[in-house]
Design an enzyme around this catalytic site. Structure first.
Site, mmCIF file in Angstrom:
data_model
loop_
_atom_site.group_PDB
_atom_site.id
_atom_site.type_symbol
_atom_site.label_atom_id
_atom_site.label_comp_id
_atom_site.label_asym_id
_atom_site.label_seq_id
_atom_site.Cartn_x
_atom_site.Cartn_y
_atom_site.Cartn_z
ATOM 1 N N SER A 38 0.855 -1.187 0.000
ATOM 2 C CA SER A 38 0.000 0.000 0.000
ATOM 3 C C SER A 38 0.888 1.232 0.000
ATOM 4 C CB SER A 38 -0.891 0.017 1.247
ATOM 5 O OG SER A 38 -1.555 1.262 1.383
ATOM 6 N N TYR B 192 -1.764 -0.406 10.592
ATOM 7 C CA TYR B 192 -1.867 -0.786 9.186
ATOM 8 C C TYR B 192 -0.603 -0.406 8.423
ATOM 9 C CZ TYR B 192 -3.594 -1.057 4.394
ATOM 10 O OH TYR B 192 -3.744 -1.362 3.059
#
Length: 271
Positions: free
Chosen positions: A150, A163
């Protein structure tokens, strides 16, 4: 070794294993692979949804589509199920590690149990799956692994502490693994998308506030899936989408103090 990698550019008759294939980016990659004539091994916990994806893949490709129930947070299940795949279905040519989830909360308030789960799924599960498939690819002398990370693994922002940590780990793991496997004929490509219009946000931010704030900038997951499939058979180090995020990341590394200000500004801090 590059010549062997080029063989993957024609996906007809090739076998592609995709984790997280029941929804989101994983499902769309499965459809794109089917469009190119590949047979797919679809892995996720939701067998009912996997079967729907498998039927659609068969309609598209007229090739095989296999359903494998797999919880990537369970290392024993990974070993057992992937052993079944390799023995009973066949050798994997391309691996797409797409399983993962996020949770956007201030770190001072977050519960550690879901954080541990996130690391088991996003990092350790990915590593277990990768090792099992990479061992087989090395024997073939050919293969390609796509790890879905990501932009959060390059540019950290508030409320994404856990995350971002998992995605930084995936990028670091992939970078080292690329160096190890390239001489053995296996290419590792990291995919770093920004926010995409998928069901990812239903779990990461149930309130919906974050996606509402970024939806005009959200990527088309179909476009990202297409970019992944287009990179099969090439020595592509990374896929960064959108491209301007990589430019911002470069600036972040050169000017970290300014980067911190930018990352905490209203432009990025919309969670």
């Amino acid at each position: 070794m590059l010549a062997r990698l080029k063989e993957l550019r024609n996906l007809e008759g090739k076998l592609v294993l995709i984790t997280g294939a029941s929804s989101g980016l994983g499902k769309l990659v499965a459809y794109e692979m089917a469009e190119r004539g590949a047979s797919v091994v679809l892995c996720a916990r939701n067998v009912e949804e996997l079967r729907k994806v498998a039927e659609r893949c068969k309609e598209i490709s007229q090739a095989d589509a296999f359903v494998v129930k797999l919880d990537v947070s369970d290392s024993e299940a990974i070993d057992h199920q992937l052993e079944h795949v390799l023995q009973d279905i066949g050798s994997i040519d391309v691996l797409i590690n797409s399983a993962g989830f996020g949770l956007f909360e201030p770190f001072k308030d977050i519960e550690m149990q879901p954080v541990e789960k996130m690391f088991r799924v996003n990092v350790l599960g990915l590593m277990y799956v990768t090792q099992k498939i990479a061992q087989q690819m090395i024997k073939m002398g050919r293969g390609q692994i796509f790890n879905i990370a990501s932009v959060a693994g390059k540019i950290a922002t508030p409320k994404s502490t856990a995350y971002s940590a998992t995605k930084f780990a995936v990028i670091g793991f992939s970078n080292a693994l690329r160096l190890e496997l390239r001489p053995l004929g296996v290419q590792v490509t990291t995919v770093n998308p920004g926010p995409m219009d998928t069901n990812f946000f239903k779990r990461a931010d149930p309130s919906g506030h974050y996606f509402d704030a970024v939806k005009l900038l959200a990527l088309s997951p179909e476009k990202v899936a297409h970019q992944i499939v287009e990179a099969v058979g090439y020595r592509r180090r990374e896929i960064n989408a959108p491209t301007y995020m990589e430019i911002i990341h470069r600036g972040y590394e050169l000017f970290p103090n300014f980067g911190d200000l930018l990352a905490s500004s209203s432009f990025f801090n919309r969670k």
